[in-house]
Scaffold this active site. Structure first.
Site, PDB file in Angstrom:
ATOM      1  CG  ASN A 161      -0.170  -0.066   2.240  1.00  0.00           C
ATOM      2  OD1 ASN A 161       0.696   0.611   2.567  1.00  0.00           O
ATOM      3  ND2 ASN A 161      -0.022  -1.439   3.428  1.00  0.00           N
ATOM      4  N   PRO A 164      -3.473 -11.165  10.339  1.00  0.00           N
ATOM      5  CG  PRO A 164      -1.672 -11.690  11.307  1.00  0.00           C
ATOM      6  CD  PRO A 164      -1.918 -11.585  10.272  1.00  0.00           C
ATOM      7  CB  ILE A 186      -0.625  -6.315  14.822  1.00  0.00           C
ATOM      8  CG1 ILE A 186      -0.321  -7.350  13.208  1.00  0.00           C
ATOM      9  CG2 ILE A 186       0.700  -5.520  15.884  1.00  0.00           C
ATOM     10  CD1 ILE A 186       1.274  -6.578  12.932  1.00  0.00           C
ATOM     11  CE  LYS A 191     -10.669   1.220  11.197  1.00  0.00           C
ATOM     12  NZ  LYS A 191     -10.205   1.548   9.764  1.00  0.00           N
ATOM     13  CE  LYS A 202      -8.653  -2.832  13.814  1.00  0.00           C
ATOM     14  NZ  LYS A 202      -7.687  -2.764  13.007  1.00  0.00           N
TER      15      LYS A 202
HETATM   16  O1  C5P Z   1      -8.970  -1.229  10.945  1.00  0.00           O
HETATM   17  P1  C5P Z   1      -7.935  -0.649   9.907  1.00  0.00           P
HETATM   18  O2  C5P Z   1      -7.069  -1.214   9.079  1.00  0.00           O
HETATM   19  O3  C5P Z   1      -8.178   0.756   9.305  1.00  0.00           O
HETATM   20  O4  C5P Z   1      -6.762  -0.223  11.109  1.00  0.00           O
HETATM   21  C1  C5P Z   1      -6.092   0.651  11.208  1.00  0.00           C
HETATM   22  C2  C5P Z   1      -5.592   0.280  12.616  1.00  0.00           C
HETATM   23  O5  C5P Z   1      -5.160  -1.194  12.894  1.00  0.00           O
HETATM   24  C3  C5P Z   1      -3.660   0.883  12.832  1.00  0.00           C
HETATM   25  O6  C5P Z   1      -3.509   1.667  13.981  1.00  0.00           O
HETATM   26  C4  C5P Z   1      -3.408  -0.277  11.743  1.00  0.00           C
HETATM   27  O7  C5P Z   1      -1.842  -0.406  12.631  1.00  0.00           O
HETATM   28  C5  C5P Z   1      -4.212  -1.609  12.727  1.00  0.00           C
HETATM   29  N1  C5P Z   1      -3.968  -3.033  12.029  1.00  0.00           N
HETATM   30  C6  C5P Z   1      -2.514  -3.525  12.741  1.00  0.00           C
HETATM   31  N2  C5P Z   1      -2.716  -4.663  11.737  1.00  0.00           N
HETATM   32  C7  C5P Z   1      -3.852  -5.225  10.921  1.00  0.00           C
HETATM   33  C8  C5P Z   1      -4.257  -4.229  10.357  1.00  0.00           C
HETATM   34  C9  C5P Z   1      -4.654  -3.211  10.899  1.00  0.00           C
HETATM   35  O8  C5P Z   1      -2.407  -3.507  13.825  1.00  0.00           O
HETATM   36  N3  C5P Z   1      -3.773  -6.418  10.699  1.00  0.00           N
END
Ligand code: C5P
Length: 405
Positions: A205, A301, A303, A335, A339
């Site tokens: 990306n 995964p 994170i 979110k 999360k």
């Molecule tokens: O769901 P989204 O990708 O928009 O979420 C963004 C947040 O989640 C950011 O803080 C990003 O670093 C974290 N993230 C992560 N692992 C993933 C996807 C997103 O830690 N696989």
């Protein structure tokens, strides 16, 4: 770190060590060759309870602790007595012994307590050196005026130990204010991830890593011990930060878990949500007339969610980002709960915003208490603001037992 120069006032360094230790400070001494003519290394080590360093080319000392490390290990370097000769060398950056080398190599504040004959102190050369050193950020305490050991009268006496102790206390307190994250371990993820399709191709990306790297650097400047887990970026490793380089989301998760425990974790990486479900061992060939390869994806995964949900060794403050192209705040608020994050920094990354790869960012800070809109600012300013907010929240938590925005 107390550097004892060569003057009769060196005897007062002994009392200074005693008073500093009584206040709970650890004192380590460097004794110059001149200083050793007035006080012994044995006296200094008896009072400081530590080894006394003296010779730049002592290989045993160098193997134990290199001279550069020695100069940075202390919170503050104090030169007492600071002779005219030492001040002159410091002004010119001369490094011909351990004391002057440490003074040149240090990244810590320096306090000088001058002591010398009145004519030497008033000499234009010494006054010029003091002005130059002040301009370089060196602090001074004294000299006092009075009778001198040489029989003359005037300014040049070493400040009394209580005055030096007070000046040291003020400098250390100011240092703590400038380093509000001292004693805190901070973990930061940054950059994109690369998810291999075959040995030569990958999914990625547009994340530049600028914001995450700026946050790691800002936390380090604020005194935190920082571990940065970075995906592939075109940025140098930030100064004073332990940087671990990874490529894929799975590698980033492993490195993140290995870096725990941490007090604060900031997930600024743009982790790929999906990866090709099979990584070919060989390059996929373009065969004339054959169908295009079928790329099927599997989920990576998460994170942030993995760490946010941890029962054991969950950082006290878990901070995520929400890069959105629409309904920025609504998506970020959802979110945060989904999360298990404490805070979410939401930003608009639609192409019109110029945030992706650019130097500016417009942040909405989403916490349990609500949403705060920050003005548009540079990514470095966002990082400094976040470091300060973290320090405030950690301070509040220490006193009130809860993390606040
Ligand atoms: O769901 P989204 O990708 O928009 O979420 C963004 C947040 O989640 C950011 O803080 C990003 O670093 C974290 N993230 C992560 N692992 C993933 C996807 C997103 O830690 N696989």
């Amino acid at each position: 770190m107390l550097i004892v120069g060569g003057g009769i006032a060196a005897y007062k360094a002994l009392e200074l060590i005693r008073q500093l230790r009584a206040k709970g400070a650890s004192v380590r001494c460097i004794l110059t060759a001149g200083g050793a003519e007035f006080v012994t290394a044995l006296s200094l080590s008896s009072l400081s309870g530590d080894k006394v360093y003296g010779d730049l080319f002592n290989l045993t000392d160098e193997a134990e602790m290199g001279h550069i490390e020695l100069s940075r290990d202390a919170d503050l370097l104090v030169v007492a007595p600071a002779t005219a000769n030492l001040l002159a060398k410091m002004t010119s950056g001369i490094a011909d012994d351990l004391a002057t080398t440490a003074l040149l190599a240090t990244d810590k504040p320096v306090l000088c307590a001058p002591a010398m004959n009145v004519r030497m102190w008033l000499h234009p050369a010494t006054q010029r050196n003091v002005r130059a050193l002040r301009a370089d950020g060196v602090s001074f305490v004294g000299p006092d005026e009075g009778d001198m050991a040489c029989g003359e009268f005037g300014p040049g006496r070493l400040a009394e130990p209580p005055a030096i102790v007070e000046a040291i206390g003020e400098m250390l307190a100011a240092g703590d204010k400038a380093r509000p994250l001292a004693g805190t371990r901070v973990l930061v993820t940054s950059g994109p991830t690369h998810e291999p399709i075959d040995p030569v191709r990958y999914l990625a990306n547009r994340s530049s890593g600028k914001q995450g790297h700026a946050i790691a650097a800002a936390c380090a400047r604020a005194g935190a011990e920082v571990v940065l887990i970075s995906g592939p970026v075109a940025l140098p490793d930030p100064q004073g930060v332990l940087t671990i380089h990874v490529e894929t989301a799975r590698e980033m998760l492993t490195a993140t878990e290995e870096a725990l425990p941490a007090d604060v974790a900031i997930f600024a990486a743009a982790v790929a949500d999906w990866r090709p479900d099979r990584e070919g061992d060989a390059k996929i060939k373009k065969t004339q007339g054959a169908a295009t390869p079928d790329l099927s994806l599997t989920e990576n995964p998460d994170i942030l969610a993995t760490i946010g949900a941890r029962k054991k060794a969950r950082p006290k403050l878990v901070i995520g980002f929400a890069a959105e192209t629409n309904d920025v705040v609504a998506n970020a608020t959802a979110k945060r709960t989904r999360k298990g994050a404490d805070w979410i920094l939401a930003n608009d990354v639609s192409p019109a915003s110029g945030v992706m790869g650019g130097d500016l960012n417009t942040i909405h800070l989403v916490t349990a208490d609500g949403v705060e809109d920050w003005p548009r600012m540079g990514k470095d300013a966002v990082a400094d603001e976040l470091a300060q907010r973290i320090a405030d929240a950690i301070g509040d938590r220490r006193t009130a037992g809860a993390v606040k925005a």
